[in-house]
Design a protein around this motif. Structure first.
Motif, short mmCIF file in Angstrom:
data_model
loop_
_atom_site.label_atom_id
_atom_site.label_comp_id
_atom_site.label_asym_id
_atom_site.label_seq_id
_atom_site.Cartn_x
_atom_site.Cartn_y
_atom_site.Cartn_z
N LEU A 164 0.83 -1.20 0.00
CA LEU A 164 0.00 0.00 0.00
C LEU A 164 0.86 1.25 0.00
CD1 LEU A 164 -2.51 -1.16 2.74
CD2 LEU A 164 -3.07 -0.86 0.33
N TYR A 165 0.44 2.25 -0.77
CA TYR A 165 1.05 3.57 -0.71
C TYR A 165 -0.02 4.61 -0.92
CZ TYR A 165 0.83 4.19 -5.80
OH TYR A 165 0.39 4.34 -7.10
N GLY A 166 0.33 5.87 -0.70
CA GLY A 166 -0.63 6.95 -0.86
C GLY A 166 -0.33 8.05 0.14
N PRO A 167 -1.28 8.96 0.38
CA PRO A 167 -1.05 10.07 1.30
C PRO A 167 -0.50 9.60 2.64
CG PRO A 167 -3.14 10.35 0.16
CD PRO A 167 -2.63 8.98 -0.21
N GLY A 168 0.63 10.21 3.03
CA GLY A 168 1.27 9.82 4.28
C GLY A 168 2.13 8.60 4.20
N ARG A 169 2.13 7.91 3.04
CA ARG A 169 2.91 6.67 2.92
C ARG A 169 3.63 6.58 1.57
NH1 ARG A 169 -0.28 1.52 5.63
NH2 ARG A 169 -0.89 2.54 7.57
N TYR A 170 4.12 7.70 1.12
CA TYR A 170 4.85 7.66 -0.16
C TYR A 170 6.30 7.24 0.02
CZ TYR A 170 0.91 9.95 -2.43
OH TYR A 170 -0.32 10.25 -2.94
N ARG A 171 6.89 7.57 1.17
CA ARG A 171 8.26 7.16 1.50
C ARG A 171 9.26 7.52 0.39
NH1 ARG A 171 4.99 2.57 2.58
NH2 ARG A 171 4.67 2.20 4.81
N LEU A 172 9.16 8.77 -0.10
CA LEU A 172 10.04 9.20 -1.18
C LEU A 172 11.52 9.05 -0.83
CD1 LEU A 172 8.40 12.46 -2.60
CD2 LEU A 172 8.23 10.14 -3.46
N GLU A 173 11.88 9.46 0.38
CA GLU A 173 13.30 9.47 0.74
C GLU A 173 13.91 8.07 0.69
OE1 GLU A 173 10.89 10.97 2.34
OE2 GLU A 173 11.41 13.08 1.99
N ARG A 174 13.10 7.07 0.97
CA ARG A 174 13.60 5.69 0.94
C ARG A 174 14.19 5.35 -0.42
NH1 ARG A 174 9.60 0.51 1.93
NH2 ARG A 174 11.07 -1.15 1.41
N TYR A 175 13.57 5.87 -1.48
CA TYR A 175 14.03 5.56 -2.83
C TYR A 175 14.93 6.65 -3.41
CZ TYR A 175 10.63 1.84 -2.55
OH TYR A 175 9.95 0.73 -2.15
N LEU A 176 14.74 7.90 -2.99
CA LEU A 176 15.58 8.97 -3.51
C LEU A 176 16.97 8.94 -2.89
CD1 LEU A 176 13.06 11.96 -3.59
CD2 LEU A 176 13.81 10.53 -5.50
N ASP A 177 17.06 8.57 -1.62
CA ASP A 177 18.36 8.56 -0.94
C ASP A 177 19.13 7.28 -1.22
OD1 ASP A 177 17.56 10.98 0.08
OD2 ASP A 177 17.06 10.21 2.07
N GLY A 178 18.40 6.14 -1.30
CA GLY A 178 19.06 4.87 -1.54
C GLY A 178 19.90 4.43 -0.35
N PRO A 179 20.74 3.41 -0.53
CA PRO A 179 20.81 2.59 -1.75
C PRO A 179 19.56 1.72 -1.92
CG PRO A 179 22.18 1.65 -0.04
CD PRO A 179 21.69 2.95 0.51
N VAL A 180 19.26 1.39 -3.17
CA VAL A 180 18.07 0.63 -3.51
C VAL A 180 18.48 -0.78 -3.92
CG1 VAL A 180 16.05 0.48 -5.01
CG2 VAL A 180 16.88 2.73 -4.24
N THR A 181 17.91 -1.77 -3.25
CA THR A 181 18.23 -3.17 -3.55
C THR A 181 17.32 -3.67 -4.66
OG1 THR A 181 18.88 -3.54 -1.25
CG2 THR A 181 18.42 -5.49 -2.59
N GLU A 182 17.88 -4.43 -5.58
CA GLU A 182 17.11 -4.91 -6.73
C GLU A 182 15.94 -5.80 -6.31
OE1 GLU A 182 19.16 -7.73 -9.29
OE2 GLU A 182 20.46 -8.32 -7.62
N GLY A 183 14.97 -5.90 -7.20
CA GLY A 183 13.78 -6.71 -6.94
C GLY A 183 12.56 -6.06 -7.56
N TYR A 184 11.39 -6.62 -7.28
CA TYR A 184 10.14 -6.08 -7.82
C TYR A 184 9.30 -5.45 -6.72
CZ TYR A 184 10.74 -8.30 -12.37
OH TYR A 184 11.19 -8.65 -13.60
N LEU A 185 8.59 -4.40 -7.10
CA LEU A 185 7.59 -3.78 -6.25
C LEU A 185 6.21 -4.11 -6.81
CD1 LEU A 185 9.10 -0.21 -5.80
CD2 LEU A 185 8.82 -1.90 -3.99
N ASN A 186 5.35 -4.67 -5.97
CA ASN A 186 3.94 -4.85 -6.32
C ASN A 186 3.17 -3.87 -5.44
OD1 ASN A 186 3.86 -7.50 -8.06
ND2 ASN A 186 5.28 -7.90 -6.38
N MET A 187 2.48 -2.93 -6.06
CA MET A 187 1.90 -1.82 -5.31
C MET A 187 0.44 -1.59 -5.67
SD MET A 187 4.98 1.03 -5.34
CE MET A 187 5.22 1.09 -7.12
#
Length: 296
Positions: A164-187
């Motif tokens: 789940l994502y949406g208002p209050g749960r976008y977590r932009l910094e998690r992906y903008l700051d990294g590092p990002v581990t490979e894999g798939y996101l089902n959202m």
């Protein structure tokens, strides 16, 4: 249609809003006074009750449908069992034993029940392979939701949510700051998580069935993070392979299992049932968050 939303939190409040806007009568149920205040502020009736307590559930009026949308609060398998197995069973039995029983139940589950499929596609017919104690509990709860209501003369449906994502749960910094581990996101965006359940209720759809609630496009985490960085006009984040992350000393066993669990979840059944997404992919779903980020 009167709908009791048990565990009326992040998705439940949005479901209540949507139902109320279409002339239905949602009743949101939360254990805390603060939770009930949030329901009231959203514009529909709130009832304070512990949904795992048979006596407390007496405060919840009869309804045409029950939506069991409770959360165990991110705690472990034991807490999950208390809510998703014991609590769900208690709710079904309590409402089923009333003089006026509901017509149906919708239980909100998680695509985590699928386990690892090495990036392959999974759907409602894919055998479940839960990889943790908590996802084993979720799989057991799905069986209860599909089988137990029939004992009391009503139908169960499982709405299996992706991340789940949406208002209050976008977590932009998690992906903008990294590092990002490979894999798939089902959202799935919160509004569509609620909208899909609303659609199932209004249409009397998928009785006795499982429906995966996930958007149109499972995304590579690396591709998603790069797209997000480009849209926010910042440098693309550093990346890590699974092997790199698995070599870290600080990785918990639960974290290790999450990294090793890879799949792409299909929404073909939900689409075939006629649901139209407000946010078909992350590109539409993250637009407001990106605009807010750019304005700051």
């Amino acid at each position: 249609m009167k709908v009791a939303i048990l565990g009326c939190g992040y998705v439940g409040i949005e479901l209540g809003r949507q139902l109320a806007s279409r002339g239905h009568e949602p009743i949101g149920v939360r254990r805390s006074e603060e939770g009930v205040e949030r329901i009231d502020a959203a514009g529909f009736e709130g009832v304070q009750a512990d949904i795992t307590d048979r006596e407390a559930l007496a405060a919840v009026p009869d309804g045409d449908a029950i939506v069991f949308a409770a959360s165990s609060g991110g705690r472990g398998a034991e807490a999950a069992r208390d809510v998703y197995v014991d609590g769900l069973r208690t709710a079904i039995e309590t409402f089923g034993e009333r003089e006026t029983t509901p017509d149906r139940l919708v239980y909100t589950s998680s695509t985590g029940v699928h386990g690892d499929h090495d990036g392959d596609w999974v759907d409602e017919e894919t055998p479940l392979e839960p990889t943790t104690e908590k996802t084993e509990v979720l799989a057991e709860a799905e069986r209860i939701a599909l089988e137990l209501p029939a004992k009391y003369g009503f139908d169960g449906t499982v709405a299996r949510y992706a991340g789940l994502y949406g208002p209050g749960r976008y977590r932009l910094e998690r992906y903008l700051d990294g590092p990002v581990t490979e894999g798939y996101l089902n959202m799935v965006h919160r509004d569509d998580a609620a909208g899909a359940v609303r659609s199932l209720l209004e249409g009397g759809l998928a009785r006795g069935e499982v429906v995966q609630v996930v958007d149109d496009e499972p995304a590579s985490k690396w591709a998603f993070a790069d797209w997000l960085a480009d849209e926010c006009d910042v440098e693309r984040p550093p990346k890590r392979t699974k092997a790199d992350r698995l070599a870290d000393d600080d990785l918990s066993e639960a974290g290790r299992r999450r990294i090793l669990t890879s799949k792409r979840c299909s929404n073909e059944k939900l689409r075939a049932l006629g649901y139209e997404f407000a946010f078909p992919t992350y590109r539409e779903g993250y637009r407001d968050a990106i605009e807010t980020y750019q304005d700051n």
